[in-house]
Scaffold this motif. Sequence first.
Motif, PDB file in Angstrom:
ATOM      1  N   VAL A  99      49.806  54.589  44.630  1.00 30.83           N
ATOM      2  CA  VAL A  99      49.452  53.169  44.588  1.00 30.83           C
ATOM      3  C   VAL A  99      48.927  52.863  43.191  1.00 30.83           C
ATOM      4  O   VAL A  99      47.878  53.371  42.787  1.00 30.83           O
ATOM      5  CB  VAL A  99      48.394  52.814  45.651  1.00 30.83           C
ATOM      6  N   GLU A 100      49.687  52.058  42.450  1.00 27.23           N
ATOM      7  CA  GLU A 100      49.342  51.739  41.063  1.00 27.23           C
ATOM      8  C   GLU A 100      48.731  50.345  40.998  1.00 27.23           C
ATOM      9  O   GLU A 100      49.280  49.379  41.527  1.00 27.23           O
ATOM     10  CB  GLU A 100      50.596  51.806  40.192  1.00 27.23           C
ATOM     11  N   THR A 101      47.561  50.251  40.367  1.00 23.56           N
ATOM     12  CA  THR A 101      46.857  48.973  40.263  1.00 23.56           C
ATOM     13  C   THR A 101      46.783  48.536  38.806  1.00 23.56           C
ATOM     14  O   THR A 101      46.770  49.375  37.895  1.00 23.56           O
ATOM     15  CB  THR A 101      45.435  49.087  40.827  1.00 23.56           C
ATOM     16  N   PRO A 102      46.717  47.228  38.557  1.00 28.03           N
ATOM     17  CA  PRO A 102      46.550  46.754  37.181  1.00 28.03           C
ATOM     18  C   PRO A 102      45.138  47.036  36.697  1.00 28.03           C
ATOM     19  O   PRO A 102      44.160  46.794  37.410  1.00 28.03           O
ATOM     20  CB  PRO A 102      46.821  45.253  37.293  1.00 28.03           C
ATOM     21  N   GLY A 103      44.998  47.564  35.512  1.00 29.50           N
ATOM     22  CA  GLY A 103      43.681  47.856  34.974  1.00 29.50           C
ATOM     23  C   GLY A 103      43.067  49.077  35.626  1.00 29.50           C
ATOM     24  O   GLY A 103      43.754  49.946  36.167  1.00 29.50           O
ATOM     25  N   ASP A 104      41.733  49.134  35.598  1.00 27.58           N
ATOM     26  CA  ASP A 104      41.003  50.278  36.133  1.00 27.58           C
ATOM     27  C   ASP A 104      40.520  50.061  37.563  1.00 27.58           C
ATOM     28  O   ASP A 104      39.897  50.941  38.150  1.00 27.58           O
ATOM     29  CB  ASP A 104      39.786  50.588  35.238  1.00 27.58           C
ATOM     30  N   GLU A 105      40.796  48.889  38.116  1.00 26.18           N
ATOM     31  CA  GLU A 105      40.316  48.585  39.459  1.00 26.18           C
ATOM     32  C   GLU A 105      41.082  49.404  40.505  1.00 26.18           C
ATOM     33  O   GLU A 105      42.305  49.504  40.466  1.00 26.18           O
ATOM     34  CB  GLU A 105      40.479  47.089  39.752  1.00 26.18           C
ATOM     35  N   LYS A 106      40.339  50.013  41.441  1.00 25.68           N
ATOM     36  CA  LYS A 106      40.954  50.813  42.490  1.00 25.68           C
ATOM     37  C   LYS A 106      41.356  49.931  43.669  1.00 25.68           C
ATOM     38  O   LYS A 106      40.715  48.925  43.955  1.00 25.68           O
ATOM     39  CB  LYS A 106      39.995  51.907  42.965  1.00 25.68           C
ATOM     40  N   ALA A 107      42.425  50.315  44.340  1.00 22.91           N
ATOM     41  CA  ALA A 107      42.871  49.575  45.514  1.00 22.91           C
ATOM     42  C   ALA A 107      41.877  49.780  46.650  1.00 22.91           C
ATOM     43  O   ALA A 107      41.321  50.875  46.805  1.00 22.91           O
ATOM     44  CB  ALA A 107      44.256  50.038  45.938  1.00 22.91           C
ATOM     45  N   PRO A 108      41.621  48.762  47.466  1.00 22.26           N
ATOM     46  CA  PRO A 108      40.701  48.911  48.603  1.00 22.26           C
ATOM     47  C   PRO A 108      41.176  50.019  49.551  1.00 22.26           C
ATOM     48  O   PRO A 108      42.372  50.162  49.817  1.00 22.26           O
ATOM     49  CB  PRO A 108      40.756  47.537  49.283  1.00 22.26           C
ATOM     50  N   ILE A 109      40.226  50.800  50.043  1.00 19.83           N
ATOM     51  CA  ILE A 109      40.565  51.928  50.918  1.00 19.83           C
ATOM     52  C   ILE A 109      41.274  51.449  52.176  1.00 19.83           C
ATOM     53  O   ILE A 109      42.254  52.048  52.629  1.00 19.83           O
ATOM     54  CB  ILE A 109      39.286  52.714  51.277  1.00 19.83           C
ATOM     55  N   ALA A 110      40.797  50.342  52.763  1.00 16.15           N
ATOM     56  CA  ALA A 110      41.416  49.826  53.990  1.00 16.15           C
ATOM     57  C   ALA A 110      42.864  49.420  53.741  1.00 16.15           C
ATOM     58  O   ALA A 110      43.736  49.630  54.598  1.00 16.15           O
ATOM     59  CB  ALA A 110      40.611  48.643  54.524  1.00 16.15           C
ATOM     60  N   LEU A 111      43.145  48.846  52.565  1.00 14.20           N
ATOM     61  CA  LEU A 111      44.515  48.449  52.234  1.00 14.20           C
ATOM     62  C   LEU A 111      45.406  49.678  52.086  1.00 14.20           C
ATOM     63  O   LEU A 111      46.530  49.708  52.613  1.00 14.20           O
ATOM     64  CB  LEU A 111      44.526  47.628  50.941  1.00 14.20           C
ATOM     65  N   VAL A 112      44.927  50.705  51.383  1.00 14.29           N
ATOM     66  CA  VAL A 112      45.711  51.932  51.204  1.00 14.29           C
ATOM     67  C   VAL A 112      45.967  52.597  52.551  1.00 14.29           C
ATOM     68  O   VAL A 112      47.077  53.081  52.819  1.00 14.29           O
ATOM     69  CB  VAL A 112      44.987  52.890  50.240  1.00 14.29           C
TER      70      VAL A 112
ATOM     71  N   TYR B  34      56.925  57.360  48.068  1.00 18.58           N
ATOM     72  CA  TYR B  34      56.703  55.915  48.016  1.00 18.58           C
ATOM     73  C   TYR B  34      55.906  55.556  46.768  1.00 18.58           C
ATOM     74  O   TYR B  34      54.967  56.268  46.389  1.00 18.58           O
ATOM     75  CB  TYR B  34      55.955  55.437  49.260  1.00 18.58           C
ATOM     76  N   GLU B  35      56.311  54.455  46.148  1.00 15.81           N
ATOM     77  CA  GLU B  35      55.641  53.944  44.950  1.00 15.81           C
ATOM     78  C   GLU B  35      55.277  52.485  45.204  1.00 15.81           C
ATOM     79  O   GLU B  35      56.140  51.654  45.481  1.00 15.81           O
ATOM     80  CB  GLU B  35      56.563  54.057  43.733  1.00 15.81           C
ATOM     81  N   ILE B  36      53.979  52.162  45.114  1.00 19.69           N
ATOM     82  CA  ILE B  36      53.507  50.788  45.330  1.00 19.69           C
ATOM     83  C   ILE B  36      52.837  50.314  44.057  1.00 19.69           C
ATOM     84  O   ILE B  36      51.943  50.998  43.517  1.00 19.69           O
ATOM     85  CB  ILE B  36      52.526  50.708  46.518  1.00 19.69           C
ATOM     86  N   ARG B  37      53.265  49.153  43.572  1.00 17.09           N
ATOM     87  CA  ARG B  37      52.674  48.556  42.371  1.00 17.09           C
ATOM     88  C   ARG B  37      52.003  47.245  42.759  1.00 17.09           C
ATOM     89  O   ARG B  37      52.660  46.319  43.234  1.00 17.09           O
ATOM     90  CB  ARG B  37      53.743  48.322  41.299  1.00 17.09           C
ATOM     91  N   LEU B  38      50.686  47.205  42.564  1.00 17.26           N
ATOM     92  CA  LEU B  38      49.902  46.042  42.962  1.00 17.26           C
ATOM     93  C   LEU B  38      49.744  45.055  41.815  1.00 17.26           C
ATOM     94  O   LEU B  38      49.641  45.460  40.642  1.00 17.26           O
ATOM     95  CB  LEU B  38      48.514  46.456  43.446  1.00 17.26           C
ATOM     96  N   THR B  39      49.720  43.785  42.158  1.00 20.71           N
ATOM     97  CA  THR B  39      49.342  42.736  41.204  1.00 20.71           C
ATOM     98  C   THR B  39      47.863  42.423  41.409  1.00 20.71           C
ATOM     99  O   THR B  39      47.211  42.969  42.299  1.00 20.71           O
ATOM    100  CB  THR B  39      50.176  41.474  41.451  1.00 20.71           C
ATOM    101  N   ASN B  40      47.318  41.547  40.604  1.00 20.03           N
ATOM    102  CA  ASN B  40      45.947  41.091  40.823  1.00 20.03           C
ATOM    103  C   ASN B  40      45.894  40.261  42.100  1.00 20.03           C
ATOM    104  O   ASN B  40      46.759  39.417  42.350  1.00 20.03           O
ATOM    105  CB  ASN B  40      45.462  40.244  39.648  1.00 20.03           C
ATOM    106  N   PRO B  41      44.901  40.485  42.968  1.00 19.83           N
ATOM    107  CA  PRO B  41      44.859  39.767  44.246  1.00 19.83           C
ATOM    108  C   PRO B  41      44.493  38.290  44.060  1.00 19.83           C
ATOM    109  O   PRO B  41      43.743  37.924  43.150  1.00 19.83           O
ATOM    110  CB  PRO B  41      43.762  40.510  45.012  1.00 19.83           C
ATOM    111  N   TYR B  42      45.037  37.458  44.920  1.00 19.76           N
ATOM    112  CA  TYR B  42      44.669  36.040  44.959  1.00 19.76           C
ATOM    113  C   TYR B  42      43.325  35.916  45.682  1.00 19.76           C
ATOM    114  O   TYR B  42      43.095  36.564  46.707  1.00 19.76           O
ATOM    115  CB  TYR B  42      45.736  35.230  45.692  1.00 19.76           C
ATOM    116  N   ARG B  43      42.479  35.041  45.168  1.00 16.27           N
ATOM    117  CA  ARG B  43      41.152  34.845  45.751  1.00 16.27           C
ATOM    118  C   ARG B  43      40.981  33.406  46.228  1.00 16.27           C
ATOM    119  O   ARG B  43      41.677  32.492  45.774  1.00 16.27           O
ATOM    120  CB  ARG B  43      40.056  35.206  44.736  1.00 16.27           C
TER     121      ARG B  43
END
Length: 758
Positions: free
Chosen positions: A37-50, A148-157
Motif C-alpha cells: 500500500v503506497e501513500t503520498p508523502g510520509d503519511e501512513k495508511a489507516p490500519i482499519a483501511l489496510v 497486489y499493489e495499491i496506490r493511495l491519493t490524498n483523502p477527501y475531507r
Amino acid sequence: MPLIALAVMALAAVSCSTTRRLGAGETRYTGVGKFNVETPGDEKAPIALVDGLKEAANCDANDYVVAPFIKIPLGLWVYNNWNDSAGGLKGWLYNKLVKAPVLISEVRPEMRVKLMEQILDNNGYFGSTATYDIRYSKTNHKKAGVDYEIRLTNPYRIDSIIYLDKPEPMARFVDSVAKKSPYLQKGEVFCVDSLASERIRIVNAMRNRGYYYFRPEYIEFLADSLITPGNVAIKLTIAANTPKMARQQYRTGNIYTTILRDSQSDPGTPDTIPTKRGDVIVMRPARLRKNLIPSCVTFREGKIFSVRDMNRTQTRLSRLGIFGNIQIQPVPVDTTSGNATLDVYTTCQFDQPIEASIEVNATSKSNSYLGPGLILGLSHNNLFGGGERLGLQLTAAYEWQTGRNRGSVFNSYEFGLNASLAFPRMLAPSFIKRTNRELNWTTINLGASILNRPHFFKLAEFNTGITYEWKASRNSVNQFTPFKLSYNKLISTTHEFDSIMSQNPAVALSFQNQFIPQMSYTYTLDKFFERERINGINFSVTVTEAGNIFNGIWSACGVKGEKKLFGTPFSQFVKGQAQLVYSRRLIKATDHWLVSRVLIGAAHAYGNSREVPYSEQFYIGGANSIRAFTVRSIGPGSYRAPESVKDGYFDQTGTFKLELNTEYRFPIVSVLHGAVFLDAGNIWLLKNDPMRPGGQLQGATFLKDIALGTGVGLRVDIGMMVIRGDLGYGLHAPYKPGYFNIPFKDAFAFHLAIGYPF
C-alpha cells in the motif's frame, strides 16, 4: 543430515502431488504474495483501511493448519492421491479430509481489485488505484500466487455540514443529535461507513425519543465534492418518501401485561389487576406476587415512548427465570397530530417452575486419588410467586488410591448437601447504589458436608450465610456477604495423620476445630474497549475478614485470652486476592487471542488465631494454575517435603500467592482449538515456619522461588462447553538448585478439564 534430506524430499513429493490432477490451463492458487500500500508523502495508511483491503484480497488457499505457523495441504494431498470411490474407514476419512484445489480462475483477482477501489472511494480516497500481478511458481508453473499493489491519493475531507434547520420538532431533534456527532466535524476524512453509522446513531436516538417507526433509510446524506476541490460538503436531509407515522412522535398509552399459564390444555381464568404500571392480566390459577410484574415494567403512561424501555422490560422479565416466552408489541391507537399514543401489550408465558439435574464426573487428584462423582440438583424457580429460586444440591464422591501404596478396600468418600434461597431483589437498605436496569439478588445459603480420608481423618463442615449481588453499572458486578459462618470439626484422625501434624504444629493449628465467621466483598469488572471486541479486561478483587466483629464484642464484654463461640475457638484473619485478565485479539474477526493473567493474594491471621484455617490458605498448580505441576506439588517457596513424610502435600499451602500466565489461543479446524502457554508463580509463608525451611517470602530468594512451566493444549469448544486438555512441561522447580533444573522424563504433567483456565 539424513533426516533433513528426507524432510526436503517429502515436501517436494507433496508439492508435486498437489497439482497432479489439474487440467490444461488450470492453475492452483497458493495465496496472497506481496501486498503493498503506497501513500503520498510520509503519511501512513489507516490500519482499519489496510485491514479492509487485505480482507477483500484474501481468499483461503489449500492449507491445513496443524499448528500456529505450520501449514500442510493435507486435504489437497488426499484429493490428488486417494481414490474417491473407496469405502469403509478410508472412504469416511476421504470425505472428512478431502479439499478440491482452489484455482486462480475461482479467486478472480480482477474483481477483487475493483472491490478494493470501491472500498477506497467509500473511505474518501477518490482516484486511488489497485492492481494485481499473478506470480507463478518457479518450480511448478501450475501453481501461482497473486501480488497486489495499491496506490493511495490524498483523502477527501469534510469541508462543511448543512443541517435540516427547520422549525419542526423532529428536525430540531435530528439537528441536535447530529451536531453532537464525533464524526460529523470539519476536517474529518470522508467515509461512507462512518456516515452509515451516524444514520444508525441518529435513528436510535429518535426511537428512544418517541419516533418509534423511524428507520435508518429515512436519513440521507448528500455529498458534493465539486464545491471545494479535494473536499466534501455534507448535507443532511430527510427522505421524501418518509411516511407520516415515521415523522410522528408517540407517547405511551395504556399498558397491558398478560401472564399465561404453562399449561396448554388449561388456559385458566383471567384476573385483571390494576397497577401503577398498567393492567396485569393473570390467567388463574397462578402463583404470582402482585408487585413482581410492575417492578419489571419500565413504561409509564403519558411518557414519551422509548425503545430503551422495551429492551429493559424484556431483560428484567427474562432474568426472573420464570417465563419461557416473552413478547412486547406496541400498537398505535391515537395518531392525531400532537396526541399520538402507543398502547403496549406484553405477553409472558410461565415456564415449568421445577427443574431437576444430574451430573456425573470423574476426578484424578495429585495425591493419587481417583474416582467418580455425582451431583443431583433440584430447583424451584418461583417458590413464593415472586421469582424466588430454591435450590437443593446433593454431592457425592468416592475415590480410591492408585499406585503401589494404595490402602484398604474402603477408600475416600465425600457427601454434601447444600440449600440456597435466592430473591430477585435486594433485601437490604436502599442507600446501596445499584442500577435499576438489572435484577439484584439476595441469596441465603445453608450447607453441610463430610469428607473421609481413611488413612488420615474424617472432617465435617457446616456453613450458612447471606450474599447480596448487584450491578452498579453495565460492566461491573458487586457481591457482598455481610455474614457467613462456617464450622470445621475433625470427627476422627488416624495415627499416621497425628504423626504428620505433630511434625508440623503450624499445619496442625490450621486443622483445629473452629468457627470461621466471615464478611467478604467482591468487585468484578468485565468489559471490552471496542465494539469489535479487540481489547478486553476482566478485573476482580475480593477482600475477606473473619472474626473481627466477634472479637470486638467479646473484648467489649471483658473476655481475655482465647475467645470461643459455643466452647470452640473462632478464627480471626484478613485475606485479599486480586486478579487481572487481559485479552487481545491478534487477528481481526478471528479466534486468535493472546490472553494474560496476573493474580496476587495474601492472608494473615492475628488476634484470636495463630494460623489461617487450612481451607482459606492458598495452593498452586493444576489445570487452572501452573500447568507444568500438579496441585500442591510446589511451595511454599523452595520448601520440599522430605521423602520420609508420606503425603507431604498437607504442607503445600501458604499465605501469599503470585501467579502469572500468558496463553496464545488459535483455531485449528471446526470446533478444535489449540493453545501455547507459559505459566509462572508460587506460594509463600508470610510467617516463618521452622518446619518448612525456605517457605517464607524473602526478597533475596524471590526470583529463584518462582516456578516456571510451558506447554501446549487442545480444546474442543462447542459454545456451551469447552473440553480442555493441557500438556505442561516444567522448566524450573524452586526446590531444586540452579535453573531449568527438571529432568526431561519428570518434566511433564497432563491435565484434563472443563472450561478455559482463565
